[in-house]
Write a protein that holds these residues in place. Sequence first.
Motif, PDB file in Angstrom:
ATOM      1  N   VAL A  80      -4.606  11.809  -4.197  1.00 49.47           N
ATOM      2  CA  VAL A  80      -3.640  12.898  -4.096  1.00 49.47           C
ATOM      3  C   VAL A  80      -2.631  12.533  -3.025  1.00 49.47           C
ATOM      4  O   VAL A  80      -3.004  12.011  -1.979  1.00 49.47           O
ATOM      5  N   LYS A  81      -1.348  12.772  -3.294  1.00 47.28           N
ATOM      6  CA  LYS A  81      -0.309  12.536  -2.284  1.00 47.28           C
ATOM      7  C   LYS A  81       0.283  13.864  -1.870  1.00 47.28           C
ATOM      8  O   LYS A  81       0.555  14.718  -2.711  1.00 47.28           O
ATOM      9  N   MET A  82       0.462  14.034  -0.566  1.00 44.45           N
ATOM     10  CA  MET A  82       1.063  15.260  -0.035  1.00 44.45           C
ATOM     11  C   MET A  82       2.060  14.884   1.067  1.00 44.45           C
ATOM     12  O   MET A  82       2.013  13.775   1.590  1.00 44.45           O
TER      13      MET A  82
ATOM     14  N   GLU B  65       0.137   8.325   6.082  1.00 37.05           N
ATOM     15  CA  GLU B  65       1.267   7.425   5.838  1.00 37.05           C
ATOM     16  C   GLU B  65       2.277   7.511   6.972  1.00 37.05           C
ATOM     17  O   GLU B  65       2.624   8.610   7.399  1.00 37.05           O
ATOM     18  N   HIS B  66       2.717   6.377   7.454  1.00 37.27           N
ATOM     19  CA  HIS B  66       3.818   6.210   8.423  1.00 37.27           C
ATOM     20  C   HIS B  66       3.369   6.238   9.886  1.00 37.27           C
ATOM     21  O   HIS B  66       3.438   5.224  10.553  1.00 37.27           O
ATOM     22  N   VAL B  67       2.920   7.394  10.426  1.00 33.78           N
ATOM     23  CA  VAL B  67       2.507   7.491  11.838  1.00 33.78           C
ATOM     24  C   VAL B  67       3.577   6.870  12.755  1.00 33.78           C
ATOM     25  O   VAL B  67       3.323   5.872  13.429  1.00 33.78           O
TER      26      VAL B  67
ATOM     27  N   THR C 278       5.791  -1.335   2.458  1.00 38.18           N
ATOM     28  CA  THR C 278       7.236  -1.253   2.658  1.00 38.18           C
ATOM     29  C   THR C 278       7.796   0.151   2.459  1.00 38.18           C
ATOM     30  O   THR C 278       8.841   0.479   3.003  1.00 38.18           O
ATOM     31  N   ASP C 279       7.125   0.945   1.607  1.00 41.21           N
ATOM     32  CA  ASP C 279       7.728   2.201   1.155  1.00 41.21           C
ATOM     33  C   ASP C 279       8.975   1.900   0.301  1.00 41.21           C
ATOM     34  O   ASP C 279       9.905   2.705   0.258  1.00 41.21           O
ATOM     35  N   TRP C 280       8.999   0.721  -0.341  1.00 51.07           N
ATOM     36  CA  TRP C 280      10.088   0.403  -1.260  1.00 51.07           C
ATOM     37  C   TRP C 280      10.391   1.608  -2.139  1.00 51.07           C
ATOM     38  O   TRP C 280       9.464   2.215  -2.610  1.00 51.07           O
TER      39      TRP C 280
ATOM     40  N   SER D 258       0.800  -1.231   0.000  1.00 53.55           N
ATOM     41  CA  SER D 258       0.000   0.000   0.000  1.00 53.55           C
ATOM     42  C   SER D 258       0.833   1.280   0.000  1.00 53.55           C
ATOM     43  O   SER D 258       0.267   2.374   0.133  1.00 53.55           O
ATOM     44  N   HIS D 259       2.142   1.157  -0.108  1.00 60.52           N
ATOM     45  CA  HIS D 259       2.969   2.384  -0.183  1.00 60.52           C
ATOM     46  C   HIS D 259       4.312   2.012  -0.803  1.00 60.52           C
ATOM     47  O   HIS D 259       5.182   1.456  -0.134  1.00 60.52           O
ATOM     48  N   VAL D 260       4.446   2.280  -2.087  1.00 59.53           N
ATOM     49  CA  VAL D 260       5.727   2.028  -2.767  1.00 59.53           C
ATOM     50  C   VAL D 260       6.061   3.205  -3.669  1.00 59.53           C
ATOM     51  O   VAL D 260       5.207   4.043  -3.982  1.00 59.53           O
ATOM     52  N   HIS D 261       7.328   3.229  -4.080  1.00 60.79           N
ATOM     53  CA  HIS D 261       7.778   4.167  -5.114  1.00 60.79           C
ATOM     54  C   HIS D 261       8.333   3.299  -6.242  1.00 60.79           C
ATOM     55  O   HIS D 261       9.512   2.955  -6.249  1.00 60.79           O
ATOM     56  N   LEU D 262       7.430   2.909  -7.139  1.00 63.66           N
ATOM     57  CA  LEU D 262       7.764   1.912  -8.158  1.00 63.66           C
ATOM     58  C   LEU D 262       8.900   2.365  -9.070  1.00 63.66           C
ATOM     59  O   LEU D 262       9.841   1.614  -9.310  1.00 63.66           O
TER      60      LEU D 262
ATOM     61  N   ASN E 169       1.115   3.365  -5.473  1.00 59.48           N
ATOM     62  CA  ASN E 169       2.298   4.189  -5.637  1.00 59.48           C
ATOM     63  C   ASN E 169       2.124   5.481  -4.844  1.00 59.48           C
ATOM     64  O   ASN E 169       1.019   5.982  -4.675  1.00 59.48           O
ATOM     65  N   MET E 170       3.244   6.008  -4.328  1.00 58.37           N
ATOM     66  CA  MET E 170       3.143   7.200  -3.470  1.00 58.37           C
ATOM     67  C   MET E 170       3.826   8.410  -4.082  1.00 58.37           C
ATOM     68  O   MET E 170       4.009   9.416  -3.419  1.00 58.37           O
ATOM     69  N   ASP E 171       4.239   8.295  -5.344  1.00 52.36           N
ATOM     70  CA  ASP E 171       4.679   9.482  -6.064  1.00 52.36           C
ATOM     71  C   ASP E 171       4.008   9.399  -7.418  1.00 52.36           C
ATOM     72  O   ASP E 171       3.573   8.319  -7.827  1.00 52.36           O
TER      73      ASP E 171
HETATM   74 ZN   LIG Z   1       7.120   6.952   0.578  1.00 49.06          ZN
END
Ligand SMILES: [Zn+2]
Length: 557
Positions: free
Chosen positions: A306-308, A390-392, A457-459, A67-71, A247-249
């Motif tokens: 939207v990502k911020m 995201e993260h917390v 993972t935030d890969w 649920s959170h990657v930078h492909l 994706n997070m970007d």
């Molecule tokens: Zn990230």
Amino acid sequence: MAQTADILIINARALTMDPAAPTATTIAVAGNRILAAGDFDPDGFRGPTTEIIDAGGKTVLPGLIDSHVHLFGGSGELDCLNLAEIEGEAAFTAAVRAESQRKPDDPLLYAVCANYNILGPGQSADRHALDRIMPDRPFAMMAADHHTVWANTAALELGGILHGGDTDPGAEIVMGADGLATGLLLETSAFSPVVRHTAHGGRDFLGYITGDDPQPPATPAERERDKQALREGLRHCARHGLTSLHNMDGNLYQMELLHELEQEGDLLCRVQIPCHLRNTHPLSKLDEALLMRERYTSAMLYSGRVKMFMDGVIDSYTALMVEPYPDRPDTHGEPVFTPEAFNEAAILADSLGLQISVHCCGDGAVRRTLDGYEAAINANGRRDSRHRIEHVETITDADIPRFAALGVVASMQPLHAPRGGLFPPMPPGVIFSDRQVRNAYPWQTLRESGATLAFSTDWPIVPVDPMMTFAAAMFPTRPDDRWQDQRQSLHDTVAAYTRDGAYTEFAEAEKGQIKAGMLADLVCLSENLEAADEATLRATRAVVTVCDGRVTHDGRL
Ligand SMILES: [Zn+2]
């Protein structure tokens, strides 16, 4: 006579995540849907062309959702020097010089996953230190958390920032007493002039750094190089059992490349791409979010989010805290958005029916973002918005119940926790208050408060391998008694990687469970997770991955 299956998985120990039928031994797939799942005789579904997958009594799960990657960034980094395991000046020097020989022509020699103490505790990796290791060509390295870059003198010159430069609020080109940059670059706008010189011309991180498209536009040759990296990255994800990526970007360029890969049959995972709204963008940037949502609507490639960023990271004191840092009483971090600017953006995005996801490491960022989501409810009325944080990494007691109350999803990365075993027990130098430690990485605390959790993972910040995250979530260690036990059950860990990840993207009716009628996204694993200890979990591999009814990874050979 039942319909013939295209794929028949037999001898499975499937954890279906379907509360009505939690386990299954046989799964039949026809086209891109699950035809049947349960304990039945597979022969009824067998036809002359049916592919049989014998799960061998091992675990089968719904296709895994990160649920959170930078492909694009992760894909680009697959071919970079990875410093995650490197410690001490001797090993570091040897690794960098070997990489320099392997890549003699790159304009910027670039390494990733550097830890903050790579030269030894308290040793600063400033430009002078890096010049000793790599004096004659530009060299830069990215921290594992992707919020800090260290550059040598030649790289600072290449980026045109040896004498300093402008940055966004919250970012810093750290300057030395000699009036020149030290080589320490904090946050994206400080290091983007340097990383723009990587093998992908910085295009792999553009969706993260600016959210805008490459300028000038990529040449046909550059597009091909970028697409090839994405192909490799998607293959890498499929090999680890992943079938969906949040994706997070994002930018339109990345969507176009993925769309072309989809048409060419190479989009091996479902990908959701957001519009990246920065504090420097006018709110008209949200028009692009609407365009992305309207233009990309397949079951494999879609948008609508939207990502911020609200803050930076704890390691560099850029995470926004409610109280000052105990060892730096002059600062409690810097917010990326003022409350007024964030609320205005959140209210507008929410009114357009867009989902919002905001990077928040510190408890102050979490609070401010929850305030913005509450402002959106007050302005627009309550709707099924499923906004995300995201993260917390830590939270105040008062904000814990607000996730469930406001319907906000906690998107968390168990492998980022010091107790996950990847980062050291504490970021070096940073001291937390007892309260911040007590509420650090509060997976179970938030779960028990009624919040929905999605794991990821935030890969490429940590490896995309989900089983490392499973191990971190299920077998955490406690550095000291102040830490609360946040251990996750196997069921809850699987749910946060499947059913609840699907909920997070409004797709719970389509995927995230092994159930007749759902999309055929599945992964057959090499072990029985129900009996696995930590070491077994870490050693577990995806044997076969099925996405959209198609085998996207086959490790049976
Ligand atoms: Zn990230």
